[in-house]
Each structure stands twice: as C-alpha cells, then as structure tokens.
Design a protein around this motif. Structure first.
Motif, short mmCIF file in Angstrom:
data_model
loop_
_atom_site.label_atom_id
_atom_site.label_comp_id
_atom_site.label_asym_id
_atom_site.label_seq_id
_atom_site.Cartn_x
_atom_site.Cartn_y
_atom_site.Cartn_z
N HIS A 1 0.71 -1.31 -0.11
CA HIS A 1 -0.05 0.08 -0.12
C HIS A 1 0.73 1.23 -0.17
O HIS A 1 0.32 2.37 0.17
CB HIS A 1 -0.79 -0.06 1.36
CG HIS A 1 -1.99 -0.94 1.19
ND1 HIS A 1 -2.95 -0.97 0.24
CD2 HIS A 1 -2.01 -2.14 1.75
CE1 HIS A 1 -3.81 -2.22 0.29
NE2 HIS A 1 -3.24 -2.87 1.52
N GLY A 2 2.08 1.09 -0.36
CA GLY A 2 2.93 2.29 -0.40
C GLY A 2 3.16 3.20 0.82
O GLY A 2 3.38 4.40 0.73
N LYS A 3 3.04 2.24 1.97
CA LYS A 3 3.06 3.32 3.43
C LYS A 3 4.41 3.44 3.87
O LYS A 3 5.17 2.30 3.84
CB LYS A 3 2.13 2.68 4.38
CG LYS A 3 0.62 2.72 3.98
CD LYS A 3 0.11 3.88 4.66
CE LYS A 3 -1.42 3.92 3.97
NZ LYS A 3 -2.03 4.16 5.59
N PRO A 4 4.64 4.34 4.57
CA PRO A 4 6.03 4.74 5.26
C PRO A 4 6.27 3.68 6.43
O PRO A 4 4.95 2.95 6.79
CB PRO A 4 6.10 5.93 5.66
CG PRO A 4 4.69 6.25 5.98
CD PRO A 4 3.98 5.80 4.64
N THR A 5 7.36 3.36 6.90
CA THR A 5 7.21 2.49 8.14
C THR A 5 6.38 2.81 9.30
O THR A 5 6.07 3.89 9.58
CB THR A 5 8.57 2.46 8.79
OG1 THR A 5 8.76 1.38 9.84
CG2 THR A 5 9.05 3.85 9.58
N ALA A 6 5.71 1.82 9.85
CA ALA A 6 4.81 1.71 10.86
C ALA A 6 4.87 0.71 11.87
O ALA A 6 5.21 -0.46 11.34
CB ALA A 6 3.14 1.90 10.26
N HIS A 7 4.66 0.75 13.22
CA HIS A 7 4.68 -0.35 14.09
C HIS A 7 3.64 -0.73 15.11
O HIS A 7 2.83 0.40 15.28
CB HIS A 7 6.11 -0.11 15.01
CG HIS A 7 7.21 0.21 14.13
ND1 HIS A 7 8.07 -1.26 13.60
CD2 HIS A 7 8.03 0.96 13.54
CE1 HIS A 7 9.03 -0.69 13.05
NE2 HIS A 7 9.06 0.60 12.83
#
Length: 502
Positions: free
Chosen positions: A356-362
């Motif tokens: 989904h072309g998202k930046p890093t997430a945790h």
C-alpha cells in the motif's frame, strides 16, 4: 472457482525490460578488423563489449570473467569456435553462444547448434543481422534469468524457511513435512479454515522432486457438482451442453507435477468413485470419451471437515479416505499456537506496508496484546486481514487501538501494558538509550504477552531459554532484588505500552 491455471497473485511481478547495457558480450575473432567492426556495431546500441583477437585469448577471458553472450568465429588457429563453445558451456552455463561462419562451414555451425550454440551468423554480416541475432540471444538469457529468479522466489515463499512460525506445534509440523516432501506419498492436510492448508501444499510441492513441474489447485467446493468431473478429468466436445470444444482437466494439466484438491470433503459421491479409480490405475478418461489417458500426478488434498465422521455417516467413501490419507498433516488452529501470532503480525505488516506504499509503521503493545489474547476463529487468514486493515487505516505510523477493526476495537477490560520504568513513557524515549535497556524492555514486554511463560518468551525472542534466565537473574541483581526463583516483574503496570522502532 476452479483453478487449473496459476493464480494471478501467485505470479512473480513483471520485471522491467532489460536494456542492451545490461548484457556483457565477448567477441572472439582472429581477424582484428572484423572483431572491431562487430564490437562497434553492438556498442552503438548499448551492449557492453569485450574483444579477444585469438582463440587462446578468448578462452582465457571465458575462464576469468563472466559474460552473458559470446560471439565467436568458427575457424581460428590453436583454439577454434567449437572449443570456445565447449568452454562457454562449462564456465558460463547461463550464457548464449553465437557462431560466426563462412559459407563453407555452415554444416559445422549447424553441428555447433546441436551442441548448445544459440544461432549462427553467415559472413558477410550486416549490422542489422548481427544486432537482430544478438537481441534474440539476449532475450533468451533474460528469460532464463527470470525463470531462475522465479524459482528462487518460490523457494523463498514456499520453502520451509518461508513458513512463518515460532511455536513448538508448528515445528513438529515442519519436521514432518521435511520427511514427507521428498517422497511421492499422497498427503491429506486437515485443519480449520484459514490455517494455511494451501501454503503447506505449496511447500510440499516446492520441496519435492516435482518442483520444476506445475502445481495445480482445485477447490471442489467452489465448483458446481455437475462440473466437478469435467474440472478434474476434462471433457471432449459435445460431452454435455455447452461443451463446445475439448478441454484439459486438472489431472492432465498437472501431469508430472502436483494436484492440490482443496475441500475434498465436499466432493460428490459419484466423483469420489472415479477419483479412487484414477489413484489406483494412474489414468483418467475425459467426460464423454472412452480413451484412457495416462497421468503421473502427486495428489495432495485438504479439508476442514471431519472425514472420519463423514465416513461413518456414509457421506464419504471409506476406501477413498484411506487412499487419500497415506500421510496426514494436522494444522493446529492459531489459538493453539499463540507463539506464532507476533511473528505473523510482523510478517504481514511488512507485506502490506510495501503493497500500500506506506512508510514504516509499528504495532503498539496495546494492539499486540489484543492480537495475542484474541481467539482467531478465522485463523491466519483473519489475522492477515486485520493487519491489512491496520496498515490501510493508519495515518501516524503507530498501528494502534484506533486503527483496529471492529472485532478488536472494543476494550474488553484487559489491562494495557505500560512503559517500563527504565525507558520512560513513550516509544521515542527508547531512542538513544543503551542497547541493554532496549533488550530489557523487549524481554519484559514479551514475558507480559506470554503470561510470564519463560520458555514461550524465549522462542518468540529467538534466544535460548538459558540466555533468558541469565538475563532475568542479572535484572534482579541490578534492581537489588533477591533471586527467590520467582518470575520477573510482568504485571500490566511494569510492561511497556509502546514498541521500539526496528
């Protein structure tokens, strides 16, 4: 839906077309002027060329360096084109060799093609002809590369290393698979819906001697009862209404490979009889045809229904049941292997961030705790969908309570883990702290998730139980606590409520 063709989402993504500059070419010709003319013609369109003006020099370059394409004259002193071809086949098995020949040696060039040369160019050579043959040879190299990369990706995805797990139960399953895969035994995979039965079937195929052939998947529940036999065995024109042409069935299409029959418990009784005959005789008959067709197929089947109960009720043939379950793989539901939840969460997080072309997430520990405590009636498939929901809804890089789907969004009264004292009150407070503090946070948070079970925590963290015990003893000494054999602090108040960045 029947699946006698590979699934779209299982295909490797198309690579961007390779350009001439991606290919290294060796030109071998003992006529320096001719070698220079060919090299200049190819360099003008972008190929990276190297030149050898004697056979021995060409042989040395082949032994020392790597080339994608070799263009060599047939007739040379000391080392001729046939010897260059032999050396290239030995040292550069992924390359293609083009022979350059005069009219008198065309038969020799044809012989070279029989021994592995890609094509030959007859003198005099025009630049257009040289570039056209070189382009075709480069295309053959490109396709071979893609095929090799595809098999590597399949090995990574469906090899045993590609199965995500941390639990002892799944380790037992993997150990069993490693013994089963190299054989030709018929396999029955049982387990609840969503436990990954098709993935296990893929792993069996990909680690078997049949891996170079097709694996064909057919869900018998998704096919109309009147069309199941056609899907399995094929049909001939006119066999029934709408049978406008001959059709190859799943068995025939999978010949030499593996056929995966999902939801085999839903197969009609009449088809069960014919399937049993195929397994015993290793031949099929298309619907509407009397001619038998030999097939060599390994059958892997799966079901989430209790076949033994169905046999007792007369809903499934006893003889077919025992023919299918030469070897049985039982996949435990996710709620019985909770050690796998956190590794699966992280695996799917990375997949969907990229997709989904998202930046890093945790994940925050609050979300991790919700996942860890949920019973997962839909098993891995449901967990995968929930992780995708979190990633899609996230706007702040924190996969937190506000991103949860409805099934998990309501607080069921479970205490939320709190940040450990040494690290402060937020995820960012871990940045810049000593590695020992971060390690301590990870160990205590994992112990919280496992309810204080040290063995499970060690498996999740990927460390030995003895290493974990030594760390816990050291933490007690550092905190001035006496080692009374009890567990380290793992109450809700002493755990972290935010995860460290990767």
């Amino acid at each position: 839906m029947s699946e006698t063709q590979p699934k779209n989402d299982d295909r490797a993504e198309a690579d961007s077309p390779l350009q001439p500059g991606d290919f290294s070419v060796l030109v071998v010709d003992n006529d320096p002027a001719h070698a220079r003319a060919m090299t200049e013609s190819l360099e003008r369109v972008g190929y990276r060329c190297h030149v050898a003006t004697t056979g021995p020099e060409g042989a040395k370059q082949i032994e020392r360096e790597t080339f994608d394409l070799v263009i060599t004259d047939m007739v040379m002193n000391e080392v001729d084109g046939m010897q260059i071809l032999k050396l290239a086949r030995q040292n550069l098995p992924e390359s293609e060799v083009v022979m350059v020949t005069g009219h008198a040696t065309v038969p020799k060039a044809v012989e070279a093609m029989q021994q592995g040369a890609f094509n030959f160019l007859e003198k005099p050579i025009t630049p257009q002809r040289l570039r056209a043959v070189t382009e075709k040879a480069a295309e053959a190299v490109r396709l071979r590369r893609q095929n090799t990369e595809l098999h590597q990706r399949l090995d990574e995805r469906f090899g045993f290393e590609g199965i995500i797990y941390a639990s002892a139960k799944m380790q037992t399953v993997i150990d069993r698979l490693k013994r089963i895969a190299p054989t030709d035994a018929t396999v029955l995979i049982t387990g609840e819906s969503g436990t990954g039965k098709e993935l296990i079937a893929q792993a069996i195929h990909q680690n078997s001697p049949r891996k170079a052939k097709r694996m064909v998947a057919l869900n018998t529940r998704a096919v109309s009862e009147t069309l199941v036999e056609s899907e399995l065995f094929g049909h001939v024109r006119g066999a029934f209404t709408d049978a406008a042409s001959d059709r190859v069935g799943a068995f025939e299409y999978a010949n030499g490979g593996t056929l995966f029959l999902d939801e085999v418990g839903d197969m009609p009784m009449a088809t069960q009889i014919k399937l049993l005959r195929v397994l015993e005789e290793h031949q099929i008959q298309r619907v509407g045809d009397n001619k038998p067709i030999k097939v060599n197929v390994r059958l892997v089947s799966a079901t989430n229904r209790p076949l033994e109960t169905m046999v007792e009720a007369g809903e499934f043939r006893n003889d077919l049941y025992f023919r299918l379950k030469v070897v049985t793989i039982v996949l435990p539901p996710l709620r019985e292997r909770r050690d796998d939840i956190i590794p699966l969460m992280d695996h799917f997080r990375k997949i969907f961030l990229k997709r989904h072309g998202k930046p890093t997430a945790h994940f925050t520990p609050a979300v991790t705790k919700r996942f860890f405590g949920y019973d997962w009636p839909g098993n891995i498939r449901q967990l995968r969908n929930f992780v995708e929901t979190l990633v899609v809804l996230d706007t702040d890089g924190q996969l937190d309570i506000d991103d949860l789907p409805p099934e998990l969004s309501e607080d069921e009264g479970a205490a939320e883990p709190q940040e450990m004292v040494a690290a402060g009150s937020s995820e960012m407070s871990l940045l810049g702290r000593p590695l020992a503090d971060i390690e301590k946070w990870a160990i205590q948070s994992t112990l919280t998730l496992t309810g204080g079970n040290r063995e499970e925590a060690a498996k999740i963290l990927g460390i030995g139980a003895r290493t974990l015990y030594r760390r816990l003893d050291q933490y007690k000494k550092d905190d001035g606590e006496e080692d009374d054999g009890g567990e380290v602090v793992n109450s809700a108040e002493d755990a972290s409520d935010s995860a460290p960045e990767e």
